[in-house]
Design a protein around this motif. Structure first.
Motif, mmCIF file in Angstrom:
data_model
loop_
_atom_site.group_PDB
_atom_site.id
_atom_site.type_symbol
_atom_site.label_atom_id
_atom_site.label_comp_id
_atom_site.label_asym_id
_atom_site.label_seq_id
_atom_site.Cartn_x
_atom_site.Cartn_y
_atom_site.Cartn_z
ATOM 1 N N SER A 1 0.830 -1.210 0.000
ATOM 2 C CA SER A 1 0.000 0.000 0.000
ATOM 3 C C SER A 1 0.856 1.248 0.000
ATOM 4 N N GLU A 2 1.882 1.251 0.828
ATOM 5 C CA GLU A 2 2.776 2.403 0.876
ATOM 6 C C GLU A 2 3.539 2.554 -0.441
ATOM 7 N N GLN A 3 3.893 1.434 -1.044
ATOM 8 C CA GLN A 3 4.591 1.479 -2.330
ATOM 9 C C GLN A 3 3.693 2.086 -3.405
ATOM 10 N N MET A 4 2.398 1.727 -3.387
ATOM 11 C CA MET A 4 1.447 2.286 -4.350
ATOM 12 C C MET A 4 1.394 3.812 -4.239
ATOM 13 N N ILE A 5 1.343 4.310 -3.012
ATOM 14 C CA ILE A 5 1.259 5.754 -2.795
ATOM 15 C C ILE A 5 2.559 6.433 -3.206
ATOM 16 N N TYR A 6 3.678 5.842 -2.810
ATOM 17 C CA TYR A 6 4.981 6.392 -3.185
ATOM 18 C C TYR A 6 5.111 6.455 -4.711
ATOM 19 N N ASN A 7 4.700 5.369 -5.391
ATOM 20 C CA ASN A 7 4.759 5.334 -6.856
ATOM 21 C C ASN A 7 3.913 6.436 -7.477
ATOM 22 N N ASN A 8 2.708 6.609 -6.921
ATOM 23 C CA ASN A 8 1.798 7.617 -7.460
ATOM 24 C C ASN A 8 2.395 9.016 -7.323
ATOM 25 N N TYR A 9 3.023 9.263 -6.190
ATOM 26 C CA TYR A 9 3.653 10.565 -5.947
ATOM 27 C C TYR A 9 4.816 10.788 -6.917
ATOM 28 N N MET B 1 4.015 3.817 -11.945
ATOM 29 C CA MET B 1 2.851 3.690 -11.085
ATOM 30 C C MET B 1 2.771 2.327 -10.398
ATOM 31 N N THR B 2 3.274 1.292 -11.029
ATOM 32 C CA THR B 2 3.083 -0.075 -10.505
ATOM 33 C C THR B 2 4.357 -0.724 -9.994
ATOM 34 N N LYS C 1 7.044 -2.535 -8.182
ATOM 35 C CA LYS C 1 7.054 -3.397 -6.988
ATOM 36 C C LYS C 1 5.671 -3.649 -6.380
ATOM 37 N N THR C 2 4.603 -3.522 -7.174
ATOM 38 C CA THR C 2 3.258 -3.753 -6.613
ATOM 39 C C THR C 2 2.478 -4.845 -7.353
ATOM 40 N N LEU C 3 3.023 -5.373 -8.451
ATOM 41 C CA LEU C 3 2.314 -6.388 -9.225
ATOM 42 C C LEU C 3 2.833 -7.785 -8.900
ATOM 43 N N GLU C 4 1.957 -8.779 -9.064
ATOM 44 C CA GLU C 4 2.359 -10.166 -8.804
ATOM 45 C C GLU C 4 3.525 -10.560 -9.698
ATOM 46 N N ASP C 5 3.445 -10.153 -10.957
ATOM 47 C CA ASP C 5 4.521 -10.433 -11.908
ATOM 48 C C ASP C 5 5.195 -9.112 -12.287
ATOM 49 N N PRO C 6 6.416 -8.874 -11.824
ATOM 50 C CA PRO C 6 7.113 -7.616 -12.138
ATOM 51 C C PRO C 6 7.243 -7.344 -13.628
ATOM 52 N N ASN C 7 7.175 -8.407 -14.448
ATOM 53 C CA ASN C 7 7.269 -8.225 -15.902
ATOM 54 C C ASN C 7 6.076 -7.468 -16.469
#
Length: 433
Positions: free
Chosen positions: A153-161, A187-188, A190-196
């Protein structure tokens, strides 16, 4: 499940032609278009005399019949711009950008600080809409103190910023497929199941949009084989003033771009966040610079069900974009109103801060820092956090804090061999009384 509108037969339209000239019916039709009501809103409306909901709906549909057609790939969308939409766009033209926008109600000395705060609010709200489960306070602390994200969750917010900051730096560049992929990658991360899948179009059709409550499928995106061509059309639509010879007001065009990216759903995840970021980019690109200070996602997050319905109404009513446009224009208006109220609160606070300037031998930033310590006695700040809050350089932030230590207002406490934190001194209260 959204109820589909009734089919309007030729005889219904013939009757609507006669009914529409009646003053009361004309007023009801205008009101329906002002709010851009859907069939179910009209179905349960209290109507005068012998006028049925179906008859009023026929009058409304008749008034929307002469809409422009927007073609993206094999998909055709209807664009009916109402008088009310044009009025809203005119008001935004006067307030959100251009020459008149330069006469801003935001004090010049505070623009950087307000910009940082607004960008944080936008990043937090947009991510929370997509499932980021953390509080606004924790998220803001993370961004202000430059703490590394500890959870998804924190990664999602950091990415968005970080994505917003990227857009601010590259707003004038051409919008291409590669740009869209890069925004999604940011935006994504380190937040997806598959980094690819970061920054890559989906390669199958296993993605559907579900109702958040019932989990029913409410939108099946275009086949993955169509994505490349559809995105190419969106990029062309983004960069051309007259797409296929049709002029569309820039604010409405930005809203349509937002809709189209979500409609195409080109990624396995992060489509909503990416679509909202591209809308933000387009508004800045077209000169609506005050958009930098708006947190539109915060408004959308509060009315998420209406946001979702705006998509559904569009699809259920023959791809009529009016529903999504009307909703989004309301959101922009509310975000603008909230910004004005926020700035007024900050101006009032600044009047209070000026009292601390009377202490002497401190600058305006130091007066603001003293006010923060006065309002929250147990607070502590690092140089990095003051740097972020004030949107100043690291040496400037350190100089301000060290100056307050030298003056006796603060104490510097070593956290480790490198990092220090600053707290109120024992004589702080006596000094500010």
């Amino acid at each position: 499940m959204i109820e589909s509108p009734p089919k309007i037969r030729k005889e219904d339209f013939d009757k609507a032609l006669r009914k529409s000239i009646e003053p009361e019916v004309a007023s009801l039709t205008n009101d329906a278009n002002r709010q851009y009501l859907y069939w179910t809103d009209i179905k349960y409306k209290e109507l005068p005399g012998d006028l049925s909901a179906r008859e009023l709906w026929a009058c409304v549909k008749l008034s929307r019949m002469f809409a422009k057609t927007l073609e993206i790939g094999r998909y055709r969308f209807k664009l009916h711009v109402t008088d009310h939409m044009q009025q809203q766009c005119h008001e935004f033209d006067m307030n959100l950008g251009g020459y008149l926008g330069t006469q801003s109600f935001i004090p010049d000395a505070d623009k950087n600080r307000y910009l940082v705060s607004s960008n944080m609010e936008e990043a937090i709200a947009s991510s929370q809409m997509e499932g980021a489960a953390t509080t606004r306070k924790i998220a803001k602390d993370m961004l202000r103190k430059s703490i590394s994200p500890r959870t998804r969750s924190e990664q999602m917010i950091y990415n968005n910023y970080e994505t917003i900051r990227f857009i601010l730096e590259h707003r004038d560049e051409k919008f291409t497929k590669e740009t869209l992929l890069h925004i999604h990658r940011l935006m994504t991360y380190k937040t997806l199941e598959d980094p690819n899948d970061e920054g890559r179009f989906r390669t199958d059709n296993n993605v559907v949009v579900e109702d958040g409550i019932t989990h029913e499928t409410i939108h099946t995106p275009p086949d993955c084989s169509e994505i490349e061509a559809l995105v190419a059309d969106v990029c062309k639509f983004f960069d051309e003033d007259n797409f296929n010879g049709v002029f569309i007001h820039p604010i409405i065009k930005g809203i349509i771009i937002h809709f189209l990216i979500a409609f195409i759903h080109p990624f396995v995840d992060g489509n909503g966040r990416t679509a909202r970021a591209v809308f933000y980019w387009y508004m800045l690109r077209r000169g609506y610079w005050l958009t930098e200070y708006l947190s539109i996602s915060r408004i959308i997050a509060r009315s998420k069900r209406q946001y979702e319905k705006a998509y559904l109404y569009t699809e259920c009513d023959a791809n009529d974009l009016g529903y999504f446009i009307a909703y989004h224009l309301r959101a922009v208006g509310l975000a603008y109103d909230e910004l004005r109220q926020y700035i007024q609160r900050k101006i009032d606070e600044k009047q209070q801060t000026s009292d601390f300037l009377k202490l002497g031998n401190i600058n305006a930033r130091q007066a603001q820092i003293i006010k923060w310590y006065n309002d929250t006695p147990n607070i502590s700040f690092s140089v990095k956090e003051i740097q972020t809050r004030m949107n100043v350089s690291y040496p400037t932030a350190k100089g301000d804090l060290d100056g307050l230590v030298k003056s006796g207002y603060l104490e510097s406490i070593a956290v480790n061999k490198v990092k220090h934190t600053y707290v109120r001194s024992e004589q702080f209260e006596k000094m500010v009384d």
